[in-house]
Design an enzyme around this catalytic site. Structure first.
Site, mmCIF file in Angstrom:
data_model
loop_
_atom_site.group_PDB
_atom_site.id
_atom_site.type_symbol
_atom_site.label_atom_id
_atom_site.label_comp_id
_atom_site.label_asym_id
_atom_site.label_seq_id
_atom_site.Cartn_x
_atom_site.Cartn_y
_atom_site.Cartn_z
ATOM 1 N N CYS A 135 0.860 -1.183 0.000
ATOM 2 C CA CYS A 135 0.000 0.000 0.000
ATOM 3 C C CYS A 135 0.892 1.228 0.000
ATOM 4 O O CYS A 135 2.079 1.131 -0.304
ATOM 5 C CB CYS A 135 -0.952 -0.017 1.211
ATOM 6 S SG CYS A 135 -0.139 0.143 2.808
ATOM 7 N N GLY A 136 0.345 2.375 0.334
ATOM 8 C CA GLY A 136 1.139 3.592 0.297
ATOM 9 C C GLY A 136 2.103 3.719 1.460
ATOM 10 O O GLY A 136 3.278 4.025 1.290
#
Length: 206
Positions: A135-136
């Site tokens: 994810c980020g």
């Protein structure tokens, strides 16, 4: 980069709050890491793991982040999706979210994707397959790891720190209009980022 790290703070705080309200999601991956069932892989080593160790990259970011920048050939199943509920309580939450987080980061008010596991199973039906979950910030993927492991996936990797910790060249083929490490950034913070990058480049040239 210090610029990116500073701008990511408010987004990271938002997802920390989300994860902290899910005790099992927090404790589960810690157990998985300690037992060796989930392997942390830093972004600088991810490309090698994808090439030589048979991992497939599973990007669980929301669609609007994925569209900005993503690794070509990666699987994409968002763990969080936009909350389209329009009841009065949810609308109030959306207004509060926009005032405190949305305006600055560009993040929409989200809810857990109830079809997450089944959508992953559609794309990766073999639960012995190696999946590198990303994810980020490396926070949302913590929830995803617990869900995937509980769903029967046994060969899981975690992109430690998320794409925000990646650097140019860590991944061979990135598609989209942004860099991977900036795809989480939106709203007013994106304007500040562009200004700071411009000043940085201008300062070097002068």
């Amino acid at each position: 980069m210090a610029i990116g790290a500073a701008i990511h703070l408010s987004t990271t705080a938002f997802y920390l709050k989300t994860i902290s309200s899910t005790p099992r999601a927090m404790s589960g991956p810690q157990e998985l890491f300690r037992s060796g069932l989930v392997r942390p892989i830093p972004p600088k080593d991810a490309a090698q793991s994808l090439k030589s160790e048979g991992f497939r990259l599973l990007d669980i970011r929301p669609t609007w982040e994925h569209d900005k920048a993503h690794v070509a050939g990666s699987l994409h199943v968002p763990l969080f999706v936009a909350d389209t509920n329009s009841d009065p309580i949810t609308l109030l939450k959306k207004w509060v979210h926009f005032g405190y987080i949305g305006l600055w980061t560009g993040q929409l008010f989200t809810t857990i994707n109830g079809q997450f596991l089944s959508q992953v199973e559609d794309l990766a039906p073999d639960k012995e397959e190696k999946l590198l979950v990303a994810c980020g910030e490396g926070l949302r993927s913590i929830i995803a790891l617990r869900m995937l492991h509980d769903g029967g996936y046994k060969n899981l990797g975690w992109l430690a720190g998320g794409f925000n910790r990646s650097k140019d060249g860590d991944f061979d083929d990135v598609e989209g209009s942004s860099k991977l490490q900036y795809a989480t950034i939106g709203g007013v913070s994106y304007i500040f980022l562009q200004l700071l990058l411009f000043l940085q480049v201008f300062g070097k040239e002068s």
